[in-house]
Design a protein around this motif. Structure first.
Motif, PDB file in Angstrom:
ATOM      1  N   ALA A 209       0.871  -0.937  -0.016  1.00 21.00           N
ATOM      2  CA  ALA A 209       0.005   0.435  -0.130  1.00 21.00           C
ATOM      3  C   ALA A 209       0.461   1.061   0.163  1.00 21.00           C
ATOM      4  O   ALA A 209       1.820   1.442   0.537  1.00 21.00           O
ATOM      5  N   PRO A 210       0.313   2.413  -0.287  1.00 20.79           N
ATOM      6  CA  PRO A 210       0.749   3.565  -0.363  1.00 20.79           C
ATOM      7  C   PRO A 210       1.000   3.975   0.291  1.00 20.79           C
ATOM      8  O   PRO A 210      -0.156   3.981   1.379  1.00 20.79           O
ATOM      9  N   GLU A 211       3.198   4.802   1.131  1.00 17.11           N
ATOM     10  CA  GLU A 211       2.642   5.061   2.452  1.00 17.11           C
ATOM     11  C   GLU A 211       1.305   6.105   2.871  1.00 17.11           C
ATOM     12  O   GLU A 211       1.857   7.073   1.951  1.00 17.11           O
ATOM     13  N   GLY A 212       1.185   6.204   4.065  1.00 11.28           N
ATOM     14  CA  GLY A 212       0.141   7.014   4.659  1.00 11.28           C
ATOM     15  C   GLY A 212      -0.969   7.184   3.963  1.00 11.28           C
ATOM     16  O   GLY A 212      -1.828   7.661   4.217  1.00 11.28           O
ATOM     17  N   LEU A 213      -1.373   6.352   2.807  1.00 11.20           N
ATOM     18  CA  LEU A 213      -2.891   5.892   2.396  1.00 11.20           C
ATOM     19  C   LEU A 213      -3.210   5.844   3.111  1.00 11.20           C
ATOM     20  O   LEU A 213      -5.148   5.431   3.377  1.00 11.20           O
ATOM     21  N   SER A 214      -3.502   4.391   4.195  1.00  8.89           N
ATOM     22  CA  SER A 214      -3.975   3.762   4.792  1.00  8.89           C
ATOM     23  C   SER A 214      -4.591   4.357   5.681  1.00  8.89           C
ATOM     24  O   SER A 214      -5.981   4.670   6.349  1.00  8.89           O
ATOM     25  N   GLU A 215      -3.440   5.200   6.237  1.00 10.36           N
ATOM     26  CA  GLU A 215      -4.757   6.455   7.740  1.00 10.36           C
ATOM     27  C   GLU A 215      -5.233   7.299   6.618  1.00 10.36           C
ATOM     28  O   GLU A 215      -6.163   7.842   6.941  1.00 10.36           O
ATOM     29  N   GLN A 216      -4.411   7.895   5.501  1.00 12.59           N
ATOM     30  CA  GLN A 216      -6.209   8.939   4.784  1.00 12.59           C
ATOM     31  C   GLN A 216      -6.929   8.189   4.567  1.00 12.59           C
ATOM     32  O   GLN A 216      -8.751   8.997   4.434  1.00 12.59           O
ATOM     33  N   ILE A 217      -7.816   6.448   4.159  1.00 14.83           N
ATOM     34  CA  ILE A 217      -8.562   6.587   4.203  1.00 14.83           C
ATOM     35  C   ILE A 217      -9.050   5.784   5.227  1.00 14.83           C
ATOM     36  O   ILE A 217     -10.896   6.252   5.384  1.00 14.83           O
TER      37      ILE A 217
END
Length: 462
Positions: A209-217
């Motif tokens: 997963a692209p870095e930081g994308l999980s937290e953004q979602i």
């Protein structure tokens, strides 16, 4: 072909042509001058030519839509292309370092610094600046990893060409080993570029997963109404796209239409923030600590296709009991109806840990359509007068209107009417009054089969 696809293929093809011309110029001049720096640049440009050709092929294939065999499309061909480019860059670095070290050890280096050697390096720098700028722009617009890798190649060429130019300057001053050192420096730059590109490409190929994308979602989803939590999240990058598979937790008491609306709302929020994404949202019903007894019975009943109503509870003391009515298909036999309700009882006992007694009344539900005809005007006028006289005896009912009388095939009457109440009348007080009116109508008009009373504020718009 879309505008993005046309841009990608056009810029990739122009890079192939530029790389081919630069490779030819550097190779000819490197052989004429004997400069390991220029030859290393020629080798680098040869690799760039192969990489550019591979990129051109990759962007053409990656733009193909998804099919039966490739459900996520063909975008990862760009990542495969970038990984091959990484291997070519590493081979280039190893060859340059080997040649440079060999010359430093042997000490036999004859290099002729000529005006055309300087000219070819300067031309190379100008072309590289132009190509890197154009590639970065289109790569950013189209989110193409292959074009981004190509832009990285041309950017590293700018630095390496500048280093070779400096090396030739030192050679002109009599410091011949500077050319080999310049070649080694170029190799180190190329190797570093290969490392960065390879690491990024492998992340895409292994679906990191692209870095930081999980937290953004997570932040976007948890701020949406109706969401209790995220049960599962899967992110799959593929070229310029991101595939997001979400399972959200929602209250089990919500109706299906509401759950569908919540999932659609989450999808809209994510697409607004992440336009290059393909999103699938599923819902998982969960039990809330705040559920009332009524909500729990309604939910369990609906899961069995049964509608529970008139729920009464007695939960104080040692003997806890719940009684309610359920609507059951009137065409079922008593055995079938009993078995259906028994399944409901068993699940409710599990729901309440077996610590409660249940008494369930069966209500026959007739779901068949019944054909009726309007009553004749004389009958309707006579019955309307009877209904209004009955309503006038009930304090609180202010107005009776929109009386509609239908007659069934068996000469049974179906009556609908609207009753007006003061705006501040509590609904709990309204229901007993309408029930009383229904009783009076059944008494005064015995042939009535069903009555529906619609309560509303006085002067409400029907």
């Amino acid at each position: 072909m879309s505008n993005h696809e046309e841009k990608k293929q056009s810029i990739a093809l122009s890079s192939v042509i530029a790389s081919l011309l630069l490779t030819a110029m550097k190779l000819v001049v490197g052989l004429m001058t004997g400069s390991i720096g220029i030859l290393s640049e020629a080798a680098h440009s040869t690799m760039d030519f192969g990489a550019a050709a591979l990129t051109w092929f990759a962007v053409r294939i990656s733009d193909k839509p998804a099919d039966e065999k490739h459900h996520y499309g063909h975008t990862k061909i760009e990542s495969v292309s970038a990984l091959i480019e990484t291997g070519l860059l590493i081979l280039t670095s190893v060859w340059i370092i080997y040649e440079a070290v060999t010359r430093l050890i042997s000490g036999t280096t004859e290099i002729e610094v000529t005006w055309y050697a300087i000219a070819v390096i300067i031309i190379s720098i100008i072309v590289d600046i132009s190509r890197a700028s154009a590639l970065k722009k289109v790569a950013k617009e189209t989110k193409s990893q292959a074009l981004e890798a190509d832009a990285l190649h041309f950017t590293s060429d700018i630095v390496s060409s500048a280093v070779v130019l400096v090396g030739l300057g030192f050679v002109a001053l009599g410091i011949h080993w500077a050319d080999a050192m310049a070649g080694i420096f170029v190799a180190v730059l190329v190797g570093k570029a290969a490392w960065e590109l390879g690491r990024k490409t492998i992340d895409v190929l292994v679906d990191a997963a692209p870095e930081g994308l999980s937290e953004q979602i997570e932040q976007i989803v948890l701020n949406a109404p109706g969401i209790i939590g995220i049960n599962k999240m899967r992110i799959k990058p593929a070229g310029p796209f991101v595939f997001i598979d979400l399972t959200i937790s929602v209250s089990r008491t919500l109706p299906q239409e509401k759950v569908v609306a919540i999932c659609a709302g989450v999808e809209q929020r994510l697409k607004a923030e992440l336009p290059g994404s393909d999103i699938t949202v599923n819902a998982r019903p969960v039990v809330l600590d705040s559920e009332t007894v009524t909500e729990r019975i309604h939910t369990v009943g609906l899961n069995h296709g049964l509608h529970a109503h008139n729920i009464l509870t007695s939960l104080l003391g040692e003997h806890k009991q719940i009684t309610f009515d359920v609507e059951v298909d009137s065409h079922l036999t008593i055995r079938q109806a009993h078995d259906a309700v028994t399944e409901l009882e068993n699940e409710l006992h599990r729901e309440f840990n077996g610590q409660i007694d249940l008494c369930i009344h069966l209500d026959p539900l007739n779901s068949e359509e019944r054909n009726t005809r309007p009553a004749d005007p004389e009958t309707e006028a006579r019955l309307t007068t009877i209904i209004r006289q009955a309503a006038s005896t009930i304090s609180g009912i202010r107005d009776v209107h929109a009386v509609n009388i239908l007659v069934s095939a068996y000469n049974k009457l179906y009556i609908t009417l609207h009753c007006g109440f003061d705006d501040n009348t509590v609904l709990a007080d309204v229901h007993p009054l309408t029930s009383r009116l229904e009783s009076l109508i059944y008494r005064d008009i015995p042939e009535t089969s069903r009555i529906i009373v619609h309560a509303e504020p006085v002067n409400a718009v029907d």
